[in-house]
Every structure is written in structure tokens, then in C-alpha cells.
Design an enzyme around this catalytic site. Structure first.
Site, short mmCIF file in Angstrom:
data_model
loop_
_atom_site.label_atom_id
_atom_site.label_comp_id
_atom_site.label_asym_id
_atom_site.label_seq_id
_atom_site.Cartn_x
_atom_site.Cartn_y
_atom_site.Cartn_z
N ASP A 10 6.13 -36.45 -42.83
CA ASP A 10 5.43 -37.55 -42.13
C ASP A 10 4.20 -37.96 -42.94
O ASP A 10 3.07 -37.86 -42.49
CB ASP A 10 5.03 -37.13 -40.70
CG ASP A 10 4.11 -35.91 -40.66
OD1 ASP A 10 3.45 -35.71 -39.61
OD2 ASP A 10 4.01 -35.17 -41.66
N ASP A 15 1.65 -34.24 -47.12
CA ASP A 15 3.08 -34.49 -47.33
C ASP A 15 3.29 -35.18 -48.68
O ASP A 15 4.26 -34.90 -49.39
CB ASP A 15 3.63 -35.42 -46.25
CG ASP A 15 3.42 -34.90 -44.85
OD1 ASP A 15 2.29 -35.00 -44.34
OD2 ASP A 15 4.39 -34.38 -44.27
N ASN A 39 2.25 -37.81 -38.21
CA ASN A 39 0.89 -38.21 -38.61
C ASN A 39 0.62 -39.67 -38.26
O ASN A 39 -0.49 -40.06 -37.95
CB ASN A 39 0.70 -38.02 -40.11
CG ASN A 39 0.47 -36.57 -40.48
OD1 ASN A 39 -0.16 -35.82 -39.74
ND2 ASN A 39 1.01 -36.17 -41.63
N THR A 124 7.92 -30.67 -43.05
CA THR A 124 6.44 -30.59 -43.12
C THR A 124 5.84 -31.52 -42.07
O THR A 124 4.81 -32.17 -42.31
CB THR A 124 5.94 -31.00 -44.52
OG1 THR A 124 6.32 -32.38 -44.75
CG2 THR A 124 6.52 -30.10 -45.59
N PHE A 165 -0.67 -28.98 -35.32
CA PHE A 165 -0.21 -30.35 -35.12
C PHE A 165 1.31 -30.50 -35.13
O PHE A 165 1.87 -31.17 -34.26
CB PHE A 165 -0.82 -31.27 -36.20
CG PHE A 165 -0.39 -32.70 -36.06
CD1 PHE A 165 0.67 -33.20 -36.80
CD2 PHE A 165 -1.04 -33.55 -35.17
CE1 PHE A 165 1.09 -34.52 -36.65
CE2 PHE A 165 -0.63 -34.88 -35.02
CZ PHE A 165 0.44 -35.36 -35.76
N ASN A 166 2.01 -29.95 -36.11
CA ASN A 166 3.45 -30.18 -36.23
C ASN A 166 4.23 -29.60 -35.05
O ASN A 166 5.18 -30.21 -34.56
CB ASN A 166 4.00 -29.60 -37.54
CG ASN A 166 3.58 -30.41 -38.75
OD1 ASN A 166 3.20 -31.58 -38.61
ND2 ASN A 166 3.61 -29.78 -39.92
N HIS A 239 -1.90 -28.34 -46.69
CA HIS A 239 -0.90 -27.60 -45.91
C HIS A 239 0.53 -27.67 -46.48
O HIS A 239 1.11 -26.67 -46.82
CB HIS A 239 -0.86 -28.16 -44.47
CG HIS A 239 -2.18 -28.21 -43.78
ND1 HIS A 239 -2.79 -27.10 -43.26
CD2 HIS A 239 -3.00 -29.25 -43.51
CE1 HIS A 239 -3.94 -27.45 -42.69
NE2 HIS A 239 -4.09 -28.74 -42.84
N ASP A 240 1.09 -28.87 -46.53
CA ASP A 240 2.53 -29.03 -46.72
C ASP A 240 3.09 -28.49 -48.03
O ASP A 240 4.17 -27.88 -48.04
CB ASP A 240 2.92 -30.50 -46.54
CG ASP A 240 2.67 -30.97 -45.11
OD1 ASP A 240 2.48 -32.18 -44.90
OD2 ASP A 240 2.65 -30.12 -44.20
O1 RIB Z 1 -1.29 -29.14 -39.20
C1 RIB Z 1 -1.02 -29.66 -40.47
C2 RIB Z 1 0.22 -30.47 -40.47
O2 RIB Z 1 0.06 -31.59 -39.62
C3 RIB Z 1 0.56 -31.05 -41.84
O3 RIB Z 1 1.95 -31.18 -41.96
C4 RIB Z 1 -0.07 -32.40 -41.81
O4 RIB Z 1 0.60 -33.35 -42.66
C5 RIB Z 1 0.14 -32.80 -40.38
O5 RIB Z 1 1.45 -33.32 -40.27
CA CA Z 2 2.94 -33.30 -42.58
#
Ligand code: RIB
Ligand code: CA
Length: 315
Positions: A10, A15, A39, A124, A165-166, A239-240
């Protein structure tokens, strides 16, 4: 032999770099990029995937759009983190890379069934596309080598005190994935917060002397501004790409076996990943959970991928 992978994303600043790492590192063979709402809206995350492939010169990798909302709950984007476009910061040229007409779930299923060996899925983003794939096409599970996802956390969240979040973006989808029986590796905030984009890292991207290296530095600079504003963190965690790094070289991301349960009903904890690191609950191991990162080798692979792409293509 490079590991065949599909990244479901996303874009999203992190990403974007995960796509670059997946496209350029010789240890993996990126078969497809699929997008999902998370996102930002599906329209924006898909446009952003096209933008990333255009500036990075990533061609011959099909991009397919997937689900535009979570399975049950309404979509809640992270414009506070990634901006109105979902990829705020750099100016992007008009994308020249198109989207294929297939839905993401159909493309993933077709590739899984046609590819000569099982494929690794690297989500991701919220897991809506992956959950739908497993539900619509149960036969696909046997063709998935493993699911290495960025999401969850062994401790606190970043969208609520408990939820990352994901996973928070589609808890039902995450519950389906963790309960699918497919080998799952969870790269949560506890490990991705070890991948901090410090000023020294940004200088490495700028130091490449390429347009793509500059774009990455701009993306990370914007990402740093939101992490400073929202969480008071001096450097943003990338993160990703950590999930991609786990596929590239398992020694870069250390994991332990654990039971992971997604909380679906807690008034204040919905979307939390309950990671049983000490076997308190009589529940079977259903995931490998990432706990350590070799940050130096991670950044070497990440910067190396952007260097390789930049050398190939000047947007
Ligand atoms: O919490 C981080 C995740 O949430 C990452 O994948 C970032 O791109 C958002 O999607
Ligand atoms: Ca992401």
C-alpha cells in the site's frame, strides 16, 4: 537460486523502498506487485506503485490492483503519516508503467498455480487481498512457500496503544492469514523499529549521486518529519523492507516460533497481535516471529538495491 516472491503493498513510503529492494536484490525474483487500500485509497496506492516502478526503472513486473476496503470495517487511511498522495515528499513524473486489468487476487492465484515452484508472498499492508485469496482459492495455499508479512508487534501498537496499522487495518483478514496453516513469518514493529533511517542512512542514499538515490532520501526525509511530529522519534523506522530482507537472507532477521492470535473483539485492543513468546496459552505455534535485525547488513542490502536500480535507469 533467487526466491520467487509477490509483494502485496500500500505505497506508502516504506512500501516504496520495499518494492525497490524486492526488484533489485539478486536473492529474490519479483514476479508481481499487487496493491491494496491501506495507507491511502486503492486508487492512490496503485498510482504510487506505478510511480515507484517508473522512477526506479522497474519493468516487466505486473502491477495489479486489489481490494479497495477491508473485509468488514470501513477503510481508514494513514494520510497523517504518508500524506494526501500516500507518497508525499518528492515530485514524481507521470508514470509510464501501467496496471494489468486482472484483480490482484486473480493475478496472485494465476501466478501461484502456473509458477513451477511455490511462491513466497510478502504482504506489507493490510491483509485483505491475501485473506480473500485464501478464502476464494483454498487450492492456492499449497502453492505458497510462506507468507512473510510486515505487521503486528510483540509489544505496543502504532495505530492504537495495542494495534499496529496493517493488522488494525483489517483484523479479520489477519485472523484468516494467521489461522490458514500456511507458514507465516511476522515482522512486527518490535523488529522494524531496529531499521532506523538515520541522517547517516539518508546521506548514503544521497551519496549514490543518482536521481533515484535522491528520491529515496526525499521519501525518508518526509517520513522522518511525520515520525518526529507524531511520535517524537528522531529517526523513522523503515518497516516494510524488513519483511523483504527476511526472504533475502534469513540471517539478517532473527525469528522465534510462537503462537500469534489476532484480537478481534477487545474494546481497546481490537487488531492487536497477541504474541505468546513464553507459551502461557495452550495454543499451537502458528508463526515465526521476527525479534532481531542485523541493521548494518539490512541497510547495505537496501542501499545496494537502490544503487543497482539507479545505475540501470536514470528517470
Ligand atoms: O505499521 C507500519 C505499516 O503500516 C507499514 O506497512 C506502513 O507502510 C503502513 O502500511
Ligand atoms: Ca505498507
Amino acid at each position: 537460486m533467487p526466491v520467487p516472491i509477490i509483494i502485496d503493498c500500500d505505497p506508502g513510503h516504506d512500501d516504496a523502498l520495499a518494492i525497490m529492494l524486492a526488484a533489485a536484490d539478486p536473492a529474490v525474483d519479483l514476479l508481481a506487485i499487487t496493491t491494496v487500500a491501506g495507507n491511502q485509497t486503492l486508487e492512490k496506492t496503485t498510482l504510487n506503485a506505478r510511480r515507484v516502478c517508473t522512477v526506479a526503472g522497474i519493468t516487466g513486473v505486473p502491477i495489479a490492483a486489489g481490494c479497495d476496503r477491508p473485509l468488514l470495517q470501513p477503510l481508514a487511511v494513514a494520510d497523517d503519516v504518508h500524506g494526501e498522495s500516500g507518497l508525499d515528499g518528492p515530485e514524481f513524473p507521470e508514470p509510464t508503467v501501467e496496471v494489468v486489468p486482472e484483480h490482484a487476487v486473480e493475478l496472485i492465484h494465476r501466478i501461484l498455480m502456473e509458477h513451477p515452484e511455490p511462491v513466497t508472498l510478502v504482504p506489507t499492508a493490510p491483509l485483505t487481498n491475501i485473506a480473500l485469496l485464501l478464502t476464494r482459492y483454498p487450492d492456492s495455499a499449497a502453492r505458497i512457500r510462506e507468507i512473510v508479512l510486515m505487521g503486528g508487534s510483540t509489544d505496543r501498537g502504532n495505530r492504537t496503544p495495542a494495534a499496529e496499522f496493517n493488522i488494525h487495518g483489517d483484523p479479520e483478514a489477519a485472523d484468516i492469514v494467521f489461522g490458514s496453516g500456511v507458514p507465516v513469518t511476522m515482522c512486527g514493529l518490535n523488529v522494524t523499529h531496529q531499521a532506523l533511517a538515520t541522517p547517516q542512512v539518508l546521506a548514503r542514499f544521497e551519496g549514490l549521486g543518482t536521481e533515484l538515490g535522491h528520491i529515496c532520501a526525499e521519501l525518508l526525509s518526509y517520513f522522518a518529519s511525520t515520525y518526529k511530529r507524531l511520535w517524537g522519534m528522531p529517526h523513522p523506522p523503515l518497516h516494510d523492507p524488513v519483511a523483504v530482507a527476511r526472504v533475502i537472507d534469513r540471517s539478517i532477521v532473527g525469528c522465534v516460533d510462537a503462537n500469534v492470535t489476532v484480537e478481534l473483539h477487545g474494546q481497546y485492543t481490537r487488531g492487536a497481535t497477541v504474541v505468546d513468546l513464553h507459551q502461557y496459552l495452550d495454543r499451537p505455534v502458528n508463526a515465526q516471529v521476527a525479534v532481531t535485525l542485523d541493521a548494518e547488513r539490512f541497510w547495505d542490502r537496501m542501499v545496494g538495491a537502490v544503487a543497482a536500480l539507479g545505475a540501470r535507469h536514470t528517470p
